[in-house]
Scaffold this active site. Structure first.
Site, PDB file in Angstrom:
ATOM      1  N   GLU A  97       0.803  -1.217   0.000  1.00  0.00           N
ATOM      2  CA  GLU A  97       0.000   0.000   0.000  1.00  0.00           C
ATOM      3  C   GLU A  97       0.842   1.275   0.000  1.00  0.00           C
ATOM      4  OE1 GLU A  97      -2.511  -0.728   3.358  1.00  0.00           O
ATOM      5  OE2 GLU A  97      -4.012  -1.796   2.171  1.00  0.00           O
TER       6      GLU A  97
ATOM      7  N   GLU B  75       7.814 -21.616   8.060  1.00  0.00           N
ATOM      8  CA  GLU B  75       8.032 -20.710   9.186  1.00  0.00           C
ATOM      9  C   GLU B  75       9.111 -21.225  10.142  1.00  0.00           C
ATOM     10  OE1 GLU B  75       5.258 -21.484  12.934  1.00  0.00           O
ATOM     11  OE2 GLU B  75       4.130 -20.672  11.252  1.00  0.00           O
TER      12      GLU B  75
END
Length: 309
Positions: free
Chosen positions: A92, A123
């Site tokens: 963004e 992860e």
């Protein structure tokens, strides 16, 4: 159960974000409205938990802004929800602040596929984090923010440890106190929101807390870098009709000029808001506005001061 699995289970049982709440053990029997009220009540405390960490957040922002002012990048690194939130915040920044490609980046354990599906085991790999950061060429000018609700995720901890060894500024954002992630980073930010409504579902309060902090890191850094004028997004990239209309409105709010003058200024600056504001308020032409902004490091207020505006 293997020794490794027993050790991980014992570790998770000590984490606030994984705690079981017996008072909610029959939540599935409640009316929907009651569950919604419970969930809303839980969320209400997240902002207060963030407020307790504002000094640490502010210190991290000042460090990030100082390095970005010298051409450095802001990189978020995380797994699962934490990684997705980092990529969301990074994605963004170009339309909101007209950041350069790659200036704000999010990396996620497992790569782009992990944005929409779980990549099993990713992860757990600190080595994968090191590989991802090396692919970006991380160095002393950069800032790396490791994000992990538990504060123990090997990918996030590994990213911060590797980035720090490379001389980058490091931030560790966790939702548990005494986390390995915060300890590994130069700036540790531990927003303790407490046990989740659903045991261990850290996309809930912990995810909300992480998004609030990431919003602060990027937004206030961009304010420090001169990407705004007051509370106006003067570096917004007008890439569609809605944003072009927003650009005109921002110029109007910043200058109070009539529509015709606004259109002329935007035409003279190829649709760029910041120089258009300078054209109107300082009475200069487009090329002069661009030069003044370059000389002021992109800070509109400083450019106006230089012209006596």
């Amino acid at each position: 159960m293997t020794t490794e699995h027993r050790s991980l289970r014992s570790e998770l049982e000590t984490l606030t974000t994984e705690a079981f709440r017996p008072e909610l053990a029959e939540i599935d029997t409640l009316p929907t409205l009651d569950i919604a009220r419970l969930m809303n009540g839980e969320d209400a405390g997240v902002a207060a938990a963030v407020a307790l960490r504002l000094p640490q957040i502010s210190a991290a922002i000042d460090g990030i802004a100082a390095r970005m002012a010298q051409g450095g990048r802001l990189v978020y690194a995380g797994a699962g929800t934490a990684g997705r939130l980092g990529i969301l915040d990074a994605s963004e920044c170009p339309p909101t602040f007209n950041t350069r490609p790659g200036q704000v980046v999010g990396v996620i354990a497992g790569g782009p596929a992990a944005m929409v599906a779980s990549v099993e085991g990713a992860e757990d790999s600190a080595e994968l984090a090191r590989t991802d950061l090396d692919a970006l060429g991380i160095g002393p000018a950069d800032s790396v923010v490791g994000v992990s609700a538990s504060g123990r995720t090997p990918y996030a901890v590994g990213a911060v440890e590797h980035a720090r060894a490379l001389g980058a500024l490091t931030v560790g954002l966790s939702c548990n106190a005494g986390s390995a992630l915060a300890a590994a980073a130069e700036h540790g930010i531990e927003v303790v929101v407490g046990p989740e409504l659903l045991t261990g579902s850290t996309r809930l309060k912990a995810g909300t807390a992480q998004k609030l902090v990431l919003n602060m890191l990027s937004t206030i850094t961009m304010i420090r870098l001169g990407k705004t004028y007051g509370n106006l997004m003067v570096d917004v990239r007008a890439s569609n009709e809605k944003l072009r209309a927003r650009s005109r409105r921002i110029v109007a709010l910043a200058t109070g000029a009539p529509d015709a003058e606004i259109e002329a200024a935007l035409t003279a600056t190829d649709g760029e808001v910041k120089p258009a504001v300078l054209v109107i308020l300082a009475g200069v032409d487009g090329p002069t506005a661009a030069r003044l902004l370059e000389e002021s490091g992109g800070h509109l207020r400083a450019a106006l001061t230089a012209t006596g505006g």
